[in-house]
Design an enzyme around this catalytic site. Structure first.
Site, PDB file in Angstrom:
ATOM      1  N   HIS A  19     139.979-138.246 -44.344  1.00  0.00           N
ATOM      2  CA  HIS A  19     139.014-138.737 -45.332  1.00  0.00           C
ATOM      3  C   HIS A  19     138.275-139.979 -44.844  1.00  0.00           C
ATOM      4  O   HIS A  19     137.131-140.207 -45.232  1.00  0.00           O
ATOM      5  CB  HIS A  19     139.721-138.977 -46.679  1.00  0.00           C
ATOM      6  CG  HIS A  19     140.234-137.700 -47.278  1.00  0.00           C
ATOM      7  ND1 HIS A  19     141.365-137.610 -48.030  1.00  0.00           N
ATOM      8  CD2 HIS A  19     139.756-136.418 -47.186  1.00  0.00           C
ATOM      9  CE1 HIS A  19     141.566-136.348 -48.403  1.00  0.00           C
ATOM     10  NE2 HIS A  19     140.600-135.611 -47.893  1.00  0.00           N
ATOM     11  N   HIS A  42     137.652-125.244 -47.079  1.00  0.00           N
ATOM     12  CA  HIS A  42     138.981-125.226 -47.713  1.00  0.00           C
ATOM     13  C   HIS A  42     139.052-126.478 -48.589  1.00  0.00           C
ATOM     14  O   HIS A  42     139.602-127.503 -48.199  1.00  0.00           O
ATOM     15  CB  HIS A  42     140.082-125.247 -46.655  1.00  0.00           C
ATOM     16  CG  HIS A  42     140.094-124.050 -45.761  1.00  0.00           C
ATOM     17  ND1 HIS A  42     139.134-123.837 -44.803  1.00  0.00           N
ATOM     18  CD2 HIS A  42     140.946-122.985 -45.696  1.00  0.00           C
ATOM     19  CE1 HIS A  42     139.395-122.700 -44.176  1.00  0.00           C
ATOM     20  NE2 HIS A  42     140.487-122.156 -44.695  1.00  0.00           N
ATOM     21  N   SER A  98     138.707-134.184 -50.451  1.00  0.00           N
ATOM     22  CA  SER A  98     137.449-134.142 -49.697  1.00  0.00           C
ATOM     23  C   SER A  98     136.265-133.780 -50.592  1.00  0.00           C
ATOM     24  O   SER A  98     135.172-134.349 -50.458  1.00  0.00           O
ATOM     25  CB  SER A  98     137.569-133.135 -48.550  1.00  0.00           C
ATOM     26  OG  SER A  98     137.976-131.861 -49.029  1.00  0.00           O
ATOM     27  N   GLU A 116     137.484-122.319 -52.162  1.00  0.00           N
ATOM     28  CA  GLU A 116     138.914-122.560 -52.413  1.00  0.00           C
ATOM     29  C   GLU A 116     139.522-121.265 -52.928  1.00  0.00           C
ATOM     30  O   GLU A 116     139.097-120.744 -53.960  1.00  0.00           O
ATOM     31  CB  GLU A 116     139.111-123.697 -53.423  1.00  0.00           C
ATOM     32  CG  GLU A 116     140.545-123.904 -53.889  1.00  0.00           C
ATOM     33  CD  GLU A 116     141.567-124.019 -52.764  1.00  0.00           C
ATOM     34  OE1 GLU A 116     141.371-124.827 -51.850  1.00  0.00           O
ATOM     35  OE2 GLU A 116     142.573-123.268 -52.785  1.00  0.00           O
ATOM     36  N   ASP A 144     137.038-116.641 -49.386  1.00  0.00           N
ATOM     37  CA  ASP A 144     137.415-117.117 -48.048  1.00  0.00           C
ATOM     38  C   ASP A 144     136.352-118.066 -47.476  1.00  0.00           C
ATOM     39  O   ASP A 144     135.177-117.695 -47.343  1.00  0.00           O
ATOM     40  CB  ASP A 144     137.597-115.898 -47.138  1.00  0.00           C
ATOM     41  CG  ASP A 144     137.863-116.303 -45.707  1.00  0.00           C
ATOM     42  OD1 ASP A 144     138.651-117.236 -45.490  1.00  0.00           O
ATOM     43  OD2 ASP A 144     137.249-115.704 -44.803  1.00  0.00           O
ATOM     44  N   ASP A 165     139.121-127.347 -42.995  1.00  0.00           N
ATOM     45  CA  ASP A 165     140.422-127.997 -43.227  1.00  0.00           C
ATOM     46  C   ASP A 165     141.450-126.973 -43.716  1.00  0.00           C
ATOM     47  O   ASP A 165     141.956-127.064 -44.837  1.00  0.00           O
ATOM     48  CB  ASP A 165     140.204-129.117 -44.275  1.00  0.00           C
ATOM     49  CG  ASP A 165     141.471-129.901 -44.561  1.00  0.00           C
ATOM     50  OD1 ASP A 165     142.397-129.885 -43.732  1.00  0.00           O
ATOM     51  OD2 ASP A 165     141.527-130.547 -45.634  1.00  0.00           O
TER      52      ASP A 165
HETATM   53  N1  SAM Z   1     140.109-130.258 -47.938  1.00  0.00           N
HETATM   54  C1  SAM Z   1     141.060-130.687 -48.957  1.00  0.00           C
HETATM   55  C2  SAM Z   1     141.058-132.199 -49.018  1.00  0.00           C
HETATM   56  O1  SAM Z   1     140.907-132.844 -47.962  1.00  0.00           O
HETATM   57  O2  SAM Z   1     141.200-132.738 -50.107  1.00  0.00           O
HETATM   58  C3  SAM Z   1     142.441-130.156 -48.679  1.00  0.00           C
HETATM   59  C4  SAM Z   1     142.489-128.704 -48.393  1.00  0.00           C
HETATM   60  S1  SAM Z   1     144.085-128.045 -48.074  1.00  0.00           S
HETATM   61  C5  SAM Z   1     144.500-128.674 -46.516  1.00  0.00           C
HETATM   62  C6  SAM Z   1     143.681-126.375 -47.728  1.00  0.00           C
HETATM   63  C7  SAM Z   1     143.215-125.580 -48.934  1.00  0.00           C
HETATM   64  O3  SAM Z   1     142.692-124.343 -48.466  1.00  0.00           O
HETATM   65  C8  SAM Z   1     144.299-125.224 -49.914  1.00  0.00           C
HETATM   66  O4  SAM Z   1     143.938-125.698 -51.188  1.00  0.00           O
HETATM   67  C9  SAM Z   1     144.382-123.688 -49.893  1.00  0.00           C
HETATM   68  O5  SAM Z   1     144.616-123.126 -51.170  1.00  0.00           O
HETATM   69  C10 SAM Z   1     142.995-123.326 -49.420  1.00  0.00           C
HETATM   70  N2  SAM Z   1     142.847-122.063 -48.667  1.00  0.00           N
HETATM   71  C11 SAM Z   1     143.746-121.409 -47.886  1.00  0.00           C
HETATM   72  N3  SAM Z   1     143.163-120.396 -47.236  1.00  0.00           N
HETATM   73  C12 SAM Z   1     141.853-120.411 -47.592  1.00  0.00           C
HETATM   74  C13 SAM Z   1     140.702-119.620 -47.231  1.00  0.00           C
HETATM   75  N4  SAM Z   1     140.807-118.620 -46.342  1.00  0.00           N
HETATM   76  N5  SAM Z   1     139.508-119.924 -47.789  1.00  0.00           N
HETATM   77  C14 SAM Z   1     139.391-120.937 -48.693  1.00  0.00           C
HETATM   78  N6  SAM Z   1     140.445-121.706 -49.072  1.00  0.00           N
HETATM   79  C15 SAM Z   1     141.644-121.450 -48.520  1.00  0.00           C
END
Ligand code: SAM
Length: 280
Positions: A19, A42, A98, A116, A144, A165
């Site tokens: 961040h 993500h 984020s 998400e 996705d 991420d």
């Molecule tokens: N970017 C966020 C932050 O910094 O606050 C944290 C994200 S966390 C590391 C990863 C997220 O990706 C999770 O909430 C998970 O549910 C989601 N996720 C997993 N696979 C995914 C995909 N293929 N597409 C979108 N989201 C996905």
């Protein structure tokens, strides 16, 4: 597989690294005063309740955010970022994700494209961003993020900050990130891409920065923060951020702030940083 919940990890040392760099890139773009978009493949929940059951389970925020708030001798740039982060907090005992950081930083008419997959985090993301009343500037999809990214490139504004991420709980996330980046870069080579990755005692993680460099080594910045030395028995020992087309101002700032982040988050005397960049 949707077992990952970021609320367990919110505000830990890896979030601070991620961040901080995200905020610096957004600030750099804001300084140019030209519209740009933000894409988060993500996105997570947008904000996290640190008093909730998930965050309280291992209190990971004590390895990062708690230390940041309590620090008394930060370099000026890091202290300024702490003030920015504090100003973003929707309430006491929360930590901004984020998506919230970007949503509160991106000036109009810039658009946010957030992906998400988890149903609960998708719902929370919408709920947490609703008070900002972003209207048509906000696109949130429960789909996705890898394919979503390709579909929205190049952005209409022709300028964008892109955060990738993934949880990396599945080994395939490393290769999917590389493949997605190759396709994204082909469509939109001028964006600033920020890729977060864990430092783990497994080959996919160890080889990942070199694989990124093979493709993007002409214009990149790599920053890793290891809170302890690699030790086979102890999982994630740190994390990294790899930036493609980074702001040219970042290496000089990080030369001061990354060692300070290491000192802040160190869990043993063998904590260390890696900082390397090539910016033409
Ligand atoms: N970017 C966020 C932050 O910094 O606050 C944290 C994200 S966390 C590391 C990863 C997220 O990706 C999770 O909430 C998970 O549910 C989601 N996720 C997993 N696979 C995914 C995909 N293929 N597409 C979108 N989201 C996905």
């Amino acid at each position: 597989m949707l077992s990952y919940r970021h609320a367990y990890h919110a505000g830990n040392h890896a979030d601070l690294l991620k961040h901080y760099l995200l905020s610096r890139v957004l600030a750099y773009y804001n300084g140019k005063q030209k519209p740009y978009d933000y894409i988060d493949t993500h996105a997570g929940a947008g904000q996290y309740d640190l008093s909730g059951d998930y965050a309280q389970k291992n209190r990971e925020y004590d390895s990062g955010f708690t230390r940041l708030l309590a620090a008394t001798d930060l370099p000026a740039a890091l202290a300024a970022w702490r003030d920015e982060l504090r100003a973003l907090l929707p309430a006491a005992d929360t930590y901004p994700g984020s998506a919230l950081i970007a949503a509160k930083t991106l000036p109009p008419p810039g658009k946010l494209h957030l992906y998400e997959l988890h149903p609960a985090d998708y719902q929370a993301l919408q709920d947490n961003l609703r008070p900002l009343r972003l209207g048509r500037r906000l696109h949130v999809a429960q789909s996705d993020g890898f394919t979503g990214l390709i579909a929205c490139l190049p952005p209409a504004s022709r300028r964008a900050v892109i955060l990738i991420d993934p949880p990396y709980e599945q080994k395939s996330d490393y290769q999917t990130t590389l493949d997605t980046l190759a396709a994204a870069y082909k469509r939109f080579p001028s964006g600033t891409y920020l890729i977060w990755y864990p430092c783990l005692p497994r080959d996919e993680s160890r080889h990942f920065p070199a694989q990124l460099n093979q493709h993007f080594g002409d214009n990149y910045l790599r920053a890793e923060l290891h809170v302890r030395a690699e030790n086979g028995a102890h999982g994630m020992y740190g994390s990294g951020m790899y930036l493609i087309n980074p702001p040219y101002t970042l290496p000089a700032e990080l030369a001061t702030t990354l060692p300070a982040l290491r000192d802040l988050c160190a869990e043993s005397a063998d904590s260390r940083i890696i900082l390397d960049a090539r910016i033409p």
